[in-house]
Design a protein around this motif. Structure first.
Motif, PDB file in Angstrom:
ATOM      1  N   THR A 147       0.847  -1.186   0.000  1.00 29.02           N
ATOM      2  CA  THR A 147       0.000   0.000   0.000  1.00 29.02           C
ATOM      3  C   THR A 147       0.882   1.235   0.000  1.00 29.02           C
ATOM      4  O   THR A 147       2.021   1.192   0.473  1.00 29.02           O
ATOM      5  CB  THR A 147      -0.928   0.025   1.229  1.00 29.02           C
ATOM      6  OG1 THR A 147      -1.825   1.148   1.141  1.00 29.02           O
ATOM      7  CG2 THR A 147      -0.148   0.152   2.524  1.00 29.02           C
ATOM      8  N   CYS A 260       0.941   0.312  -6.416  1.00 31.16           N
ATOM      9  CA  CYS A 260      -0.244   0.788  -5.695  1.00 31.16           C
ATOM     10  C   CYS A 260      -0.850   2.064  -6.277  1.00 31.16           C
ATOM     11  O   CYS A 260      -2.073   2.211  -6.295  1.00 31.16           O
ATOM     12  CB  CYS A 260       0.104   1.022  -4.225  1.00 31.16           C
ATOM     13  SG  CYS A 260       0.703  -0.451  -3.384  1.00 31.16           S
ATOM     14  N   HIS A 283      -3.600   0.316  -3.171  1.00 29.91           N
ATOM     15  CA  HIS A 283      -3.045  -0.956  -2.708  1.00 29.91           C
ATOM     16  C   HIS A 283      -2.768  -1.856  -3.909  1.00 29.91           C
ATOM     17  O   HIS A 283      -3.242  -1.608  -5.019  1.00 29.91           O
ATOM     18  CB  HIS A 283      -4.024  -1.717  -1.793  1.00 29.91           C
ATOM     19  CG  HIS A 283      -4.764  -0.898  -0.799  1.00 29.91           C
ATOM     20  ND1 HIS A 283      -4.141  -0.059   0.092  1.00 29.91           N
ATOM     21  CD2 HIS A 283      -6.106  -0.809  -0.537  1.00 29.91           C
ATOM     22  CE1 HIS A 283      -5.060   0.508   0.863  1.00 29.91           C
ATOM     23  NE2 HIS A 283      -6.258   0.074   0.501  1.00 29.91           N
TER      24      HIS A 283
END
Length: 363
Positions: A147, A260, A283
């Motif tokens: 993330t 991400c 993410h």
């Protein structure tokens, strides 16, 4: 539970019940509330206090925030899909709910196609990255999760943040427990700095620098919020210079941004405001079937033997050689056997304050 001493202990099941009722009070349905609480307790029971119940206060700031944050009623949506990939728009739903849905999608694709990779945009803080890789390992698959976050980490030699703590996690089935690696690409997770502040401890190493690129030791001097205009920030893995390997953590952080923020066509850390209140974080989740490469049982047995060989490597006096996941498994066995968790006074006070305001008394 009226006492808030440092060594206060709380029954796991009573805490879990209270936390579930709390998230139901916010408006989450039973399934979603269970998922959020399961993520928090995964961290707490595996000794990862930085991503456990101390996060309740932060999530309270995000849920229902008028400037954005978490939308309790939002539902994540698959906006692009192939047999092995997908892009999910979280629409600012709770990070754990969107992330579990994305990893489940990756797992299902891996079961049918051998591999599944899912990127997510417009999401929120999702807790411990290893929670999602563990989902894959429990399904007999290799799991990857990452993330980005708000800007709080310095590119090497910079004096203003631009990168997030951007953790990368990986799990693989093994015996007696899965291999489990979960680490920020900053020198530590921001949660560990929060823990030092709560416990009144100085930072033990040069984890952060000020606007003059000098180490910060007092956690009270840490900026109250992430931001591109903040003087100083957290250091990447490797620290303050190329001589100590700071360029490596800097590069790892950019890898996380690629997966991400870029592939999801969402926001990079530099485009996220603070804790993600105005612009959602991104993410990435992946699951891989070891059966793509041969008999999965043979592969996992060999990997288990390999890890055991590492554990038997001679250790320095007073130390023991661990592999990733050993300490978390030891913590899990000890905490669950005792049936209680220990919470610091500030976390207890925060939980009590949130609970009272939401009509779910912490008693």
């Amino acid at each position: 539970m009226d006492s808030a001493k440092k060594d206060d202990v709380f029954a796991i099941e009573a805490l879990r019940d209270w936390a579930t009722r709390l998230y139901r009070a916010y408006g989450f349905d039973e399934r979603d509330a269970d998922r959020i609480v399961d993520s928090l307790f995964f961290a707490e029971l595996h000794g990862i206090a930085s991503h456990g119940l101390q996060r309740i206060g932060m999530y309270d700031m995000l849920i229902g925030n008028p400037n954005g944050g978490v939308d309790v009623n939002a539902k994540a949506e698959v906006v692009r899909e192939t047999p092995v990939s997908a892009v999910v728009d979280g629409h600012h739903a709770m990070g754990q709910i969107t992330s579990a849905m994305a990893m489940e999608l990756a797992i299902n694709k891996a079961r049918t196609s051998g591999i599944g990779i899912v990127t997510v945009r417009e999401s929120n803080h999702f807790g411990a990255a290893g929670y999602y890789t563990n989902m894959a390992a429990e399904a007999g698959l290799l799991g990857f999760a990452s993330t980005n976050t708000g800007p709080i980490v310095l590119p090497l030699y910079a004096t203003h943040p631009f990168l997030g703590t951007n953790p990368i996690a990986f799990s693989m089935p093994a015996k007696p427990h899965p291999f489990f690696f979960d680490a920020a690409t900053s020198i530590v997770s921001h949660g560990k700095i929060e823990v030092c502040k709560k416990e009144g401890r100085q930072l033990p190493e040069a984890w952060m620098v000020d606007g003059h690129y000098q180490p910060i030791w007092d956690p009270k001097q840490v900026p109250a919020r992430p931001g591109l205009d903040v003087d100083g920030g957290m250091l990447p893995v490797g620290g303050m210079s190329e001589e100590t390997g700071g360029h490596k953590g800097y590069g790892f952080s950019i890898l996380a941004e690629i997966f991400c923020g870029i592939l999801s066509q969402g926001n990079t850390s530099s485009e996220v405001d603070g804790l993600g209140i105005r612009h959602g974080v991104g993410h990435c989740f992946a699951a891989i079937d070891p059966g793509l490469f041969g008999d999965p049982d043979v592969i996992i047995d060999r990997f288990s033997d390999y890890l055991e060989q590492i554990r038997r490597v001679p250790a320095a006096p007073g130390h023991r050689v661990y592999v990733h996941g050993d300490k978390e498994e030891i913590a899990y066995q000890a905490i669950t056997a005792e049936g209680v968790v220990r919470l610091d006074p500030e976390t207890v006070a925060s939980m009590r304050s949130v609970g009272d305001r939401m009509g779910v008394a912490f008693r």
